[in-house]
Design a protein around this motif. Structure first.
Motif, mmCIF file in Angstrom:
data_model
loop_
_atom_site.group_PDB
_atom_site.id
_atom_site.type_symbol
_atom_site.label_atom_id
_atom_site.label_comp_id
_atom_site.label_asym_id
_atom_site.label_seq_id
_atom_site.Cartn_x
_atom_site.Cartn_y
_atom_site.Cartn_z
ATOM 1 N N PHE A 14 -7.356 -15.036 -4.002
ATOM 2 C CA PHE A 14 -8.221 -14.466 -2.977
ATOM 3 C C PHE A 14 -9.081 -13.351 -3.570
ATOM 4 C CE2 PHE A 14 -4.414 -16.026 -0.953
ATOM 5 C CZ PHE A 14 -4.840 -16.621 0.226
ATOM 6 N N LEU A 15 -10.298 -13.261 -3.098
ATOM 7 C CA LEU A 15 -11.122 -12.069 -3.323
ATOM 8 C C LEU A 15 -10.815 -11.128 -2.170
ATOM 9 C CD1 LEU A 15 -13.473 -10.531 -4.730
ATOM 10 C CD2 LEU A 15 -15.003 -11.722 -3.153
ATOM 11 N N VAL A 16 -10.439 -9.901 -2.482
ATOM 12 C CA VAL A 16 -10.013 -8.956 -1.453
ATOM 13 C C VAL A 16 -10.804 -7.660 -1.598
ATOM 14 C CG1 VAL A 16 -8.073 -7.631 -0.534
ATOM 15 C CG2 VAL A 16 -7.698 -9.960 -1.374
ATOM 16 N N VAL A 17 -11.433 -7.252 -0.491
ATOM 17 C CA VAL A 17 -12.225 -6.018 -0.491
ATOM 18 C C VAL A 17 -11.553 -4.998 0.430
ATOM 19 C CG1 VAL A 17 -14.464 -4.975 0.018
ATOM 20 C CG2 VAL A 17 -14.349 -7.296 -0.938
ATOM 21 N N PRO A 18 -11.181 -3.817 -0.120
ATOM 22 C CA PRO A 18 -10.542 -2.783 0.696
ATOM 23 C C PRO A 18 -11.582 -1.893 1.364
ATOM 24 C CG PRO A 18 -10.595 -2.087 -1.584
ATOM 25 C CD PRO A 18 -11.297 -3.423 -1.536
ATOM 26 N N PHE A 19 -11.297 -1.496 2.595
ATOM 27 C CA PHE A 19 -12.234 -0.607 3.279
ATOM 28 C C PHE A 19 -11.492 0.220 4.326
ATOM 29 C CE2 PHE A 19 -12.083 -4.540 5.665
ATOM 30 C CZ PHE A 19 -12.232 -4.190 7.002
ATOM 31 N N LYS A 20 -12.128 1.293 4.737
ATOM 32 C CA LYS A 20 -11.535 2.220 5.689
ATOM 33 C C LYS A 20 -12.139 2.033 7.079
ATOM 34 C CE LYS A 20 -8.804 4.921 3.112
ATOM 35 N NZ LYS A 20 -7.366 5.125 3.382
ATOM 36 N N VAL A 21 -11.272 2.087 8.078
ATOM 37 C CA VAL A 21 -11.680 2.225 9.473
ATOM 38 C C VAL A 21 -11.009 3.501 9.967
ATOM 39 C CG1 VAL A 21 -11.696 1.222 11.775
ATOM 40 C CG2 VAL A 21 -11.859 -0.275 9.769
#
Length: 218
Positions: A98-105
């Motif tokens: 998988f390509l996984v992109v981390p981000f903040k909410v």
């Protein structure tokens, strides 16, 4: 008849497992992307699977025979996903990447997953060409002893919001199994996650597909 058996199996599978929400577009916006170093490493999960999580750059260089001769497309990909990961998941000798992109909410960490490769069969190549590599999103929770919990956004609370006309988000219901697919833009999806995180919906993560990842060696 085989077709009747097929529909029976589909209904049974849907009743036995959580259904993660799928989207055509990513769930994140670029300004929210935030690399989490604690995700790097090798893990075992609570479902007898093994995970290896590398930075996109590390995985790209590992897969390249000559990093000094990257093409223009290679360099653009490295720039675009410089804060992303490649996740290899193996269970019973079946592997998926998988390509996984981390981000903040707000103060929560989320991960946008897109499958990039998985075990298949040449005999099923025509069927495989019908499949879309959609996005899904999981909330990351840090547990004790460097363990990590991933909880996927599930169809159930989202479908309930749609049914009660409490959510206006572009979507379609597709296929014989009536899969919910979000067709909204990334900006709209991110704004939805902001509202969802702050909402008072009871047990909104209760039905989530959940993986508890324990670092190897712990």
């Amino acid at each position: 008849m085989k077709i009747l058996k097929f529909f029976g199996v589909v209904i049974l599978l849907l009743s036995l497992q959580a259904c993660i929400v799928k989207s055509i577009q990513p769930f994140y916006v670029s300004e929210a992307v935030s690399f989490e170093k604690s995700l790097l490493g090798k893990f075992t999960d609570n479902k007898q699977g093994e995970w290896e999580i590398m930075s996109f750059k590390e995985a790209f260089e590992k897969d390249s025979s000559n990093p000094s001769k990257y093409s223009k497309d290679d360099l653009e990909a490295l720039e675009k996903y410089k804060q992303a990961y490649v996740v290899n998941k193996v269970k019973k000798e079946k592997e998926a990447a998988f390509l996984v992109v981390p981000f903040k909410v707000y103060n929560e960490t989320f991960l946008d997953f897109t499958p990039i490769a998985f075990d298949d069969s040449e005999s099923n190549s025509l069927a495989m060409q019908h499949l879309l590599k959609t996005h899904s999103v999981a909330k990351m929770n840090k547990l004790e002893n460097n363990a990590i919990q991933l909880q996927w956004l599930d169809e159930k609370p989202i479908s309930e919001l749609f049914n009660k006309s409490q959510l206006k988000l572009k979507h379609e219901t597709v296929g014989v199994d009536e899969t919910l697919v979000l067709t909204a833009t990334s900006n709209e999806l991110y704004q939805f996650l902001q509202k969802f995180v702050k909402s008072d919906i009871e047990d909104k993560w209760k039905d989530s597909e959940t993986y508890n990842l324990t670092p190897l060696g712990n």
